[in-house]
Scaffold this motif. Structure first.
Motif, PDB file in Angstrom:
ATOM      1  N   GLY A  24       0.778  -1.103   0.081  1.00 24.21           N
ATOM      2  CA  GLY A  24      -0.070  -0.010   0.008  1.00 24.21           C
ATOM      3  C   GLY A  24       0.807   1.407   0.148  1.00 24.21           C
ATOM      4  O   GLY A  24       0.230   2.381   0.242  1.00 24.21           O
ATOM      5  N   PHE A  25       2.275   1.121  -0.221  1.00 23.51           N
ATOM      6  CA  PHE A  25       2.898   2.242   0.085  1.00 23.51           C
ATOM      7  C   PHE A  25       3.221   2.794  -1.592  1.00 23.51           C
ATOM      8  O   PHE A  25       4.260   2.748  -2.004  1.00 23.51           O
ATOM      9  CB  PHE A  25       4.257   1.812   0.587  1.00 23.51           C
ATOM     10  CG  PHE A  25       4.945   3.317   1.051  1.00 23.51           C
ATOM     11  CD1 PHE A  25       4.412   4.441   1.498  1.00 23.51           C
ATOM     12  CD2 PHE A  25       6.446   3.338   0.877  1.00 23.51           C
ATOM     13  CE1 PHE A  25       5.249   5.311   1.910  1.00 23.51           C
ATOM     14  CE2 PHE A  25       7.199   4.268   1.026  1.00 23.51           C
ATOM     15  CZ  PHE A  25       6.639   5.363   1.628  1.00 23.51           C
ATOM     16  N   THR A  26       2.179   3.571  -1.784  1.00 23.32           N
ATOM     17  CA  THR A  26       2.278   4.248  -3.302  1.00 23.32           C
ATOM     18  C   THR A  26       2.780   5.457  -3.340  1.00 23.32           C
ATOM     19  O   THR A  26       3.272   5.858  -2.628  1.00 23.32           O
ATOM     20  CB  THR A  26       0.618   4.410  -3.976  1.00 23.32           C
ATOM     21  OG1 THR A  26       0.245   5.363  -2.711  1.00 23.32           O
ATOM     22  CG2 THR A  26      -0.135   3.007  -3.975  1.00 23.32           C
ATOM     23  N   HIS A  27       2.861   5.870  -4.622  1.00 21.70           N
ATOM     24  CA  HIS A  27       3.524   7.384  -4.666  1.00 21.70           C
ATOM     25  C   HIS A  27       2.912   8.291  -3.699  1.00 21.70           C
ATOM     26  O   HIS A  27       3.599   9.223  -3.177  1.00 21.70           O
ATOM     27  CB  HIS A  27       3.558   7.523  -6.251  1.00 21.70           C
ATOM     28  CG  HIS A  27       4.325   9.190  -6.281  1.00 21.70           C
ATOM     29  ND1 HIS A  27       5.915   9.343  -5.993  1.00 21.70           N
ATOM     30  CD2 HIS A  27       3.656  10.171  -6.951  1.00 21.70           C
ATOM     31  CE1 HIS A  27       5.996  10.645  -6.385  1.00 21.70           C
ATOM     32  NE2 HIS A  27       4.742  11.278  -6.828  1.00 21.70           N
ATOM     33  N   ARG A  28       1.520   8.286  -3.747  1.00 22.48           N
ATOM     34  CA  ARG A  28       0.760   9.272  -2.992  1.00 22.48           C
ATOM     35  C   ARG A  28       1.209   9.134  -1.756  1.00 22.48           C
ATOM     36  O   ARG A  28       1.279  10.101  -0.884  1.00 22.48           O
ATOM     37  CB  ARG A  28      -0.591   9.006  -3.337  1.00 22.48           C
ATOM     38  CG  ARG A  28      -1.399  10.043  -2.525  1.00 22.48           C
ATOM     39  CD  ARG A  28      -3.115   9.689  -2.860  1.00 22.48           C
ATOM     40  NE  ARG A  28      -3.843  10.890  -2.342  1.00 22.48           N
ATOM     41  CZ  ARG A  28      -4.036  11.961  -2.872  1.00 22.48           C
ATOM     42  NH1 ARG A  28      -3.636  12.193  -4.184  1.00 22.48           N
ATOM     43  NH2 ARG A  28      -4.867  12.736  -2.196  1.00 22.48           N
ATOM     44  N   ALA A  29       1.062   7.848  -1.131  1.00 18.39           N
ATOM     45  CA  ALA A  29       1.432   7.511   0.243  1.00 18.39           C
ATOM     46  C   ALA A  29       2.857   7.663   0.623  1.00 18.39           C
ATOM     47  O   ALA A  29       3.212   8.302   1.658  1.00 18.39           O
ATOM     48  CB  ALA A  29       1.320   6.069   0.507  1.00 18.39           C
TER      49      ALA A  29
END
Length: 136
Positions: A24-29
């Motif tokens: 769940g560690f996306t660019h947004r995150a």
């Protein structure tokens, strides 16, 4: 498909402790966590905390080569600059008001793709898109 995490304050604590996992560690995150860390620490301390946690995350995920010092430094610098110029109520508000930071290829306006993908850029933060690797 892994669901994106948006509990940025919790994730900031996890990255500082070296326990954040890649799920769940996306660019947004990445950006939301950086905002949270920068909102709680002086900029250079925040950079050290974030970079150390990101290195731990990539190593634990078995992909230490994915850490890029130039990309990390550039995004943290952009976020800190925006935070110094305006007030935001939350990481989510910051992201909503700075959508360009979410755009793929944003750093290509600052660095050439060759510079960003270089071994040197992965090790140390480079400052110039025109810098020729190996030239002093």
């Amino acid at each position: 498909m892994t669901r994106e995490r948006c509990d940025y304050a919790v994730m900031a604590q996890e990255i500082a402790a070296g326990t954040l996992g890649p799920e769940g560690f996306t660019h947004r995150a990445h950006l939301g966590v950086a905002y949270e860390i920068l909102s709680r620490h002086e900029v250079f301390e925040a950079m050290a905390i974030y970079a150390g946690g990101l290195r731990a995350l990539t190593a634990a995920a078995g992909v230490p080569e994915k850490f890029n010092a130039t990309v990390t430094f550039a995004f943290l610098s952009l976020i800190a600059e925006r935070m110094a110029q305006a007030s935001y109520d939350s990481a989510e508000a910051f992201l909503t008001q700075n959508p360009d930071l979410l755009r793929k290829g944003l750093l290509e306006g600052y660095f050439s793709p060759d510079t960003l993908s270089s071994a040197l850029a992965r090790r140390v933060p480079l400052l110039s898109a025109t810098r020729q690797v190996g030239v002093h």
